[in-house]
Motif scaffolding. Sequence first.
Motif, mmCIF file in Angstrom:
data_model
loop_
_atom_site.group_PDB
_atom_site.id
_atom_site.type_symbol
_atom_site.label_atom_id
_atom_site.label_comp_id
_atom_site.label_asym_id
_atom_site.label_seq_id
_atom_site.Cartn_x
_atom_site.Cartn_y
_atom_site.Cartn_z
ATOM 1 N N LEU A 15 -15.716 61.617 1.900
ATOM 2 C CA LEU A 15 -15.214 62.456 2.999
ATOM 3 C C LEU A 15 -14.040 63.339 2.570
ATOM 4 O O LEU A 15 -13.567 64.169 3.336
ATOM 5 C CB LEU A 15 -14.732 61.572 4.175
ATOM 6 C CG LEU A 15 -15.802 60.875 5.023
ATOM 7 C CD1 LEU A 15 -15.139 59.907 6.006
ATOM 8 C CD2 LEU A 15 -16.661 61.887 5.778
ATOM 9 N N SER A 16 -13.582 63.148 1.353
ATOM 10 C CA SER A 16 -12.354 63.818 0.931
ATOM 11 C C SER A 16 -12.643 65.089 0.127
ATOM 12 O O SER A 16 -13.768 65.311 -0.333
ATOM 13 C CB SER A 16 -11.502 62.869 0.073
ATOM 14 O OG SER A 16 -12.066 62.760 -1.222
ATOM 15 N N GLU A 17 -11.616 65.886 -0.077
ATOM 16 C CA GLU A 17 -11.767 67.099 -0.913
ATOM 17 C C GLU A 17 -12.116 66.739 -2.350
ATOM 18 O O GLU A 17 -12.676 67.551 -3.081
ATOM 19 C CB GLU A 17 -10.461 67.917 -0.883
ATOM 20 C CG GLU A 17 -10.277 68.650 0.414
ATOM 21 C CD GLU A 17 -9.032 69.527 0.423
ATOM 22 O OE1 GLU A 17 -8.579 69.952 -0.653
ATOM 23 O OE2 GLU A 17 -8.527 69.766 1.530
ATOM 24 N N ASP A 18 -11.742 65.513 -2.774
ATOM 25 C CA ASP A 18 -12.060 65.082 -4.144
ATOM 26 C C ASP A 18 -13.558 65.087 -4.401
ATOM 27 O O ASP A 18 -14.002 65.220 -5.544
ATOM 28 C CB ASP A 18 -11.531 63.665 -4.404
ATOM 29 C CG ASP A 18 -10.022 63.639 -4.505
ATOM 30 O OD1 ASP A 18 -9.421 64.718 -4.618
ATOM 31 O OD2 ASP A 18 -9.435 62.536 -4.461
ATOM 32 N N CYS A 19 -14.344 64.908 -3.361
ATOM 33 C CA CYS A 19 -15.796 64.937 -3.524
ATOM 34 C C CYS A 19 -16.253 66.380 -3.355
ATOM 35 O O CYS A 19 -16.463 66.861 -2.242
ATOM 36 C CB CYS A 19 -16.475 64.041 -2.498
ATOM 37 S SG CYS A 19 -18.268 64.078 -2.679
ATOM 38 N N SER A 20 -16.401 67.089 -4.456
ATOM 39 C CA SER A 20 -16.678 68.523 -4.380
ATOM 40 C C SER A 20 -17.967 68.942 -5.070
ATOM 41 O O SER A 20 -18.433 70.055 -4.880
ATOM 42 C CB SER A 20 -15.493 69.292 -4.989
ATOM 43 O OG SER A 20 -15.205 68.786 -6.271
ATOM 44 N N TYR A 21 -18.557 68.049 -5.896
ATOM 45 C CA TYR A 21 -19.764 68.473 -6.624
ATOM 46 C C TYR A 21 -20.855 67.392 -6.639
ATOM 47 O O TYR A 21 -21.881 67.563 -7.260
ATOM 48 C CB TYR A 21 -19.377 68.902 -8.042
ATOM 49 C CG TYR A 21 -20.296 69.967 -8.627
ATOM 50 C CD1 TYR A 21 -20.501 71.183 -7.989
ATOM 51 C CD2 TYR A 21 -20.959 69.742 -9.828
ATOM 52 C CE1 TYR A 21 -21.342 72.149 -8.522
ATOM 53 C CE2 TYR A 21 -21.794 70.702 -10.378
ATOM 54 C CZ TYR A 21 -21.988 71.903 -9.723
ATOM 55 O OH TYR A 21 -22.823 72.855 -10.254
ATOM 56 N N VAL A 22 -20.588 66.272 -5.976
ATOM 57 C CA VAL A 22 -21.651 65.283 -5.714
ATOM 58 C C VAL A 22 -22.237 65.697 -4.382
ATOM 59 O O VAL A 22 -21.541 65.712 -3.376
ATOM 60 C CB VAL A 22 -21.073 63.852 -5.585
ATOM 61 C CG1 VAL A 22 -22.189 62.863 -5.286
ATOM 62 C CG2 VAL A 22 -20.314 63.449 -6.829
ATOM 63 N N ASN A 23 -23.503 66.092 -4.341
ATOM 64 C CA ASN A 23 -24.054 66.672 -3.111
ATOM 65 C C ASN A 23 -25.517 66.284 -2.967
ATOM 66 O O ASN A 23 -26.296 66.413 -3.905
ATOM 67 C CB ASN A 23 -23.906 68.207 -3.175
ATOM 68 C CG ASN A 23 -24.073 68.876 -1.820
ATOM 69 O OD1 ASN A 23 -24.014 68.224 -0.776
ATOM 70 N ND2 ASN A 23 -24.265 70.180 -1.842
#
Length: 257
Positions: free
Chosen positions: A235-243
């Motif tokens: 849910l965080s900004e750290d998760c930016s390229y796992v999609n």
Amino acid sequence: MGKRLEGKVIVITGGASGLGNATAKEGAKLALIDLKEDALEQAKQEISAKYPEAQVLTIASDVSDEAAVKRYVEETVKSFDRIDGFYNNAGIEGKQALIPDYDVQVFKKVIDINLMGVYYGMRYIIPVMKNQQYGRIVNTASVGGIRGVLNQVPYVASKHAVSGMTKNAALEFGRYGIITNAIAPGAILTPMVAGAFKQVNPEDPKKAEAEYAQNNPTKRLGLPDEVAKLVVFLLSEDCSYVNGQTIAIDGGESNAY
Ligand code: NAD
């Protein structure tokens, strides 16, 4: 308070119990959605006692009711102006029975909540996130969204659908800064799983639990807080390229055959 979500507006369905509730403890501005006002009020009091600075909005809604979903989204935006993260988590297990014996009404109810509820949530929250050009969605699937589970055909059907819808949301809305993933928990010690062990062995549910744990590489069940740590990352900004991924959190059990 988990710093990763500080200042973020997070909507959590099934927020009064189990996995949703464990994650609720991490958010800064929370909209908790669940069926019953009293359970939500209790969850709000517990969060406020632990994190006095938390802002918690509670909205009693049935996620399988499209109009109610539209309302909880509108109320959240009215209160907090935006929605950064959506933990699309409410779900039920249904009864346990083999395919020919499965009660059709229960089958439909599981689909209505686990599949349609997740769909309605994305249907009304994605446009809000698209306007912002930012959003994080975490849909709760299950290991039953990756594999079959004996006696749980509608649950398995609904959770495979959650995994499929997650892929589509990633494809359709990644370009707008919306990242969508699903989690696939194994057996995590929540009221839902306690209920499942009661169905397996009504006389001695603890025995059923201990036997189940023996099949897991870690020889134990998971804890809601362990799942919450993964969800907070997603849910965080750290998760930016796992999609578009369905991430198993099951102690490694789904690797066995
Ligand atoms: P839980 O029963 O403790 O919590 C689920 C919450 O969802 C409850 O508060 C319930 O009131 C709410 N809910 C149910 N139907 C609803 C509806 N129609 N509208 C709004 N709220 C509703 O269960 P949990 O274990 O925390 O499960 C959360 C999610 O995790 C579910 O989607 C479940 O399928 C999934 N899951 C759980 C496990 C596990 O081992 N606990 C494993 C895999 C997947």
